[in-house]
Scaffold this active site. Structure first.
Site, PDB file in Angstrom:
ATOM      1  N   GLY A  55       0.716  -1.492   0.112  1.00  0.00           N
ATOM      2  CA  GLY A  55      -0.213  -0.154   0.135  1.00  0.00           C
ATOM      3  C   GLY A  55       1.108   1.150  -0.413  1.00  0.00           C
ATOM      4  O   GLY A  55       1.801   1.146   0.221  1.00  0.00           O
ATOM      5  N   CYS A  82       5.355  -5.915   1.896  1.00  0.00           N
ATOM      6  CA  CYS A  82       5.554  -4.660   1.854  1.00  0.00           C
ATOM      7  C   CYS A  82       5.276  -3.536   2.621  1.00  0.00           C
ATOM      8  O   CYS A  82       5.420  -3.840   4.074  1.00  0.00           O
ATOM      9  CB  CYS A  82       5.714  -4.131   0.332  1.00  0.00           C
ATOM     10  SG  CYS A  82       5.819  -1.955   0.386  1.00  0.00           S
ATOM     11  N   GLU A 172       5.032 -11.120  -5.801  1.00  0.00           N
ATOM     12  CA  GLU A 172       3.871 -11.552  -6.460  1.00  0.00           C
ATOM     13  C   GLU A 172       4.682 -10.966  -7.989  1.00  0.00           C
ATOM     14  O   GLU A 172       4.045 -11.464  -8.571  1.00  0.00           O
ATOM     15  CB  GLU A 172       3.185 -10.713  -6.263  1.00  0.00           C
ATOM     16  CG  GLU A 172       2.647  -9.494  -6.062  1.00  0.00           C
ATOM     17  CD  GLU A 172       3.042  -8.177  -4.476  1.00  0.00           C
ATOM     18  OE1 GLU A 172       3.155  -7.670  -4.233  1.00  0.00           O
ATOM     19  OE2 GLU A 172       4.209  -9.339  -4.343  1.00  0.00           O
ATOM     20  N   LYS A 370      -5.537 -11.370 -18.563  1.00  0.00           N
ATOM     21  CA  LYS A 370      -6.195 -12.212 -19.275  1.00  0.00           C
ATOM     22  C   LYS A 370      -5.586 -13.393 -20.064  1.00  0.00           C
ATOM     23  O   LYS A 370      -6.527 -14.298 -19.963  1.00  0.00           O
ATOM     24  CB  LYS A 370      -5.141 -11.344 -20.002  1.00  0.00           C
ATOM     25  CG  LYS A 370      -5.290 -11.987 -21.761  1.00  0.00           C
ATOM     26  CD  LYS A 370      -7.066 -10.855 -22.600  1.00  0.00           C
ATOM     27  CE  LYS A 370      -6.627  -9.555 -23.066  1.00  0.00           C
ATOM     28  NZ  LYS A 370      -8.600  -9.548 -23.705  1.00  0.00           N
TER      29      LYS A 370
END
Length: 514
Positions: A55, A82, A172, A370
């Site tokens: 964030g 984080c 990630e 996608k």
């Protein structure tokens, strides 16, 4: 939830849904919820693990987002990433301060404890993606440091007894070389998940949820013919059948011959038993875009005009309660999610007008990337040539033309793009590229053809490699292919005397030019 799951708690970062997607890649269901609703959702669904996301805030400021302290007493493993790592340290008695040296980008991380479940089989020195100004200067009682960098003493920490883990970097993102291994260790070694969730579970639950929501109502699907809207249309059709009408708006901004191709698939002679309406409103859109050069304004004009056409068609059909769109998560992120920055408005998200004459908008693919949408398409039995089709932006060629959009410019782009796609396919490169297209710059330059001076436009060719469309690298197209495409375009497309190749990655660029 019927399967084991991980709850991703959102604290306002850009990569939050990407975390869930990486967990789903491990065949474990993951869902993103706001920190304001997290405790309620977790008590209701009882996930096997919790991940605190990154964030933009500083945890020590009063107005910064904070996890409910009750989450630490549930006995559920937690991984902080984080901001999530700093928040865990701050809430449990550690110290977080402004770092003397900020870390951004690829950073060497040194693993200090090879026995850590989270760091199992992770290289002693590995590259990870950092993005932080604050840092953990003192870990809470009961925690130990398991990794560091040259400028960050606590790159990872853990309290194994309570199953609390934290990393300062972003595992990630693909730039973290062993990031997926770390997430895998958390999901399987710490949380004990089995990896038994599949995309067919998403399809089944989505169909059930759509039926429950729509009931006896009627829905109109905004069908562009692209991968996202096609998958959304078939998913909706499986759920509510003839209660769905697919409206295809040919706004004059499609690729060459694309309108007829869409009608061949979804029209009365196609393989799908759906109500299909084609609306030809090319001149209407050209008139609305006349004189407009600013990209965001173009997107919003196209978005609003789409909605108005859909509203008009809905009235012809009769009472329609729901508008269905093929929005996917990268659209949502770039259009601005929560407090995140708006990169560009997508016509079906940030480009929507304030008032929409529908009871509700249904976006069944909104939380998918996608490649996940393509997986859903395969689960639904959609032919591979449709599922693997090149992505095409909702505003169409309107954002592949820099500056004012005119019918003449659209024809130039259509012809140049058709040549480019044809030669890419002939060279056997089409299956390996994430996206490729031709765009029209607003630059005109002097050229020579035969004995005559020309003063014509420059076409920009773009091709990228990407898996999730959040990041992308410019593809290295063989020179002989680019040379052939260039020769054909300048010789066959009237109004073009120069061809350029875009070598920009994302970031700093976006995949589309506007």
């Amino acid at each position: 939830m019927k399967h084991q799951s991980i709850m991703v708690i959102d604290f306002g970062g850009q990569y939050n849904q990407l975390i869930a997607r990486r967990v789903r890649d491990l065949k474990v269901y993951a869902e993103v919820v706001s920190y304001t609703k997290a405790l309620e959702k977790i008590e209701e669904n009882r996930p096997d693990g919790i991940i605190f996301t990154g964030g933009p805030n500083s945890v020590y400021k009063e107005d910064s987002p904070a996890a409910d302290m009750k989450l630490y007493d549930l006995g559920i493993p937690i991984l902080g990433i984080c901001y999530g790592a700093q928040m865990m340290a701050h809430q449990l008695g550690g110290t977080v301060e402004t770092a003397k040296v900020s870390e951004y980008g690829r950073t060497m991380v040194h693993v200090k404890d090879a026995a850590s479940l989270l760091m199992h089989d992770v290289s002693e020195n590995n590259i990870a993606w950092m993005s932080h100004t604050d840092y953990i200067s003192k870990v809470p009682e009961g925690f130990k440091v398991t990794a560091s960098t040259d400028n960050c003493p606590v790159a990872a920490m853990e309290n194994e007894d309570k199953c609390f883990y934290a990393v300062q970097f972003h595992p990630e993102v693909t730039h973290s070389v062993e990031g997926q291994k770390i997430l895998s260790n958390f999901v399987f070694r710490v949380c004990g998940c089995l990896g038994d969730w599949k995309m067919d579970s998403f399809v089944e639950s989505s169909i059930e949820a759509i039926r429950e929501k729509v009931g006896n109502g009627r829905a109109l699907c905004a069908l562009s013919g692209g991968v996202d809207s096609s998958v959304a249309a078939v998913l909706m059709s499986k759920a509510i059948g003839k209660q769905l009408t697919c409206v295809f708006v040919d706004q004059g901004l499609l690729r060459k011959d694309e309108g007829d191709e869409v009608e061949a698939v979804f029209g009365p002679d196609g393989p799908y038993d759906v109500n299909f309406v084609r609306v030809n409103v090319q001149q209407r859109f050209y008139d609305k875009l006349k004189g407009v050069t600013e990209p965001e304004q173009k997107r919003k004009i196209i978005g609003e005009e789409f909605i108005r056409v859909f509203e008009e068609e809905a009235k012809k059909i009769g009472a329609v309660d729901y508008l269905v769109q093929g929005t996917i998560y990268p659209d949502v992120i770039e259009s601005g999610l929560g407090k995140s920055a708006t990169i560009k408005s997508h016509h079906n998200v940030g480009g929507l007008p304030d008032h929409v004459d529908f009871k509700e908008i249904i976006e069944p693919l909104r939380m998918l990337f996608k490649d996940e949408v393509r997986q859903v398409g395969r689960e639904l039995g959609i032919p591979e040539y449709l599922v693997s089709r090149q992505p095409f932006p909702g505003p169409g060629l309107g954002i592949r033309i820099i500056g004012e959009v005119t019918e003449e410019k659209v024809k130039i782009v259509q012809e140049a793009d058709a040549i480019y796609r044809e030669e890419i396919a002939k060279a056997g490169l089409d299956k390996g590229l994430g996206q490729y297209f031709a765009a029209l710059t607003n630059m005109r330059s002097v050229g020579v053809m035969g004995d005559f001076r020309t003063y014509d436009y420059a076409i920009a060719l773009r091709a990228v490699n990407t898996s999730d469309f959040m990041t992308a690298d410019a593809a290295q197209i063989p020179w002989e292919v680019l040379s052939k495409v260039t020769n054909r375009i300048v010789n066959e497309v009237k109004g073009v005397n120069r061809v350029l190749y875009d070598c920009t990655s994302k970031p700093p660029g976006t995949i589309e030019l506007e």
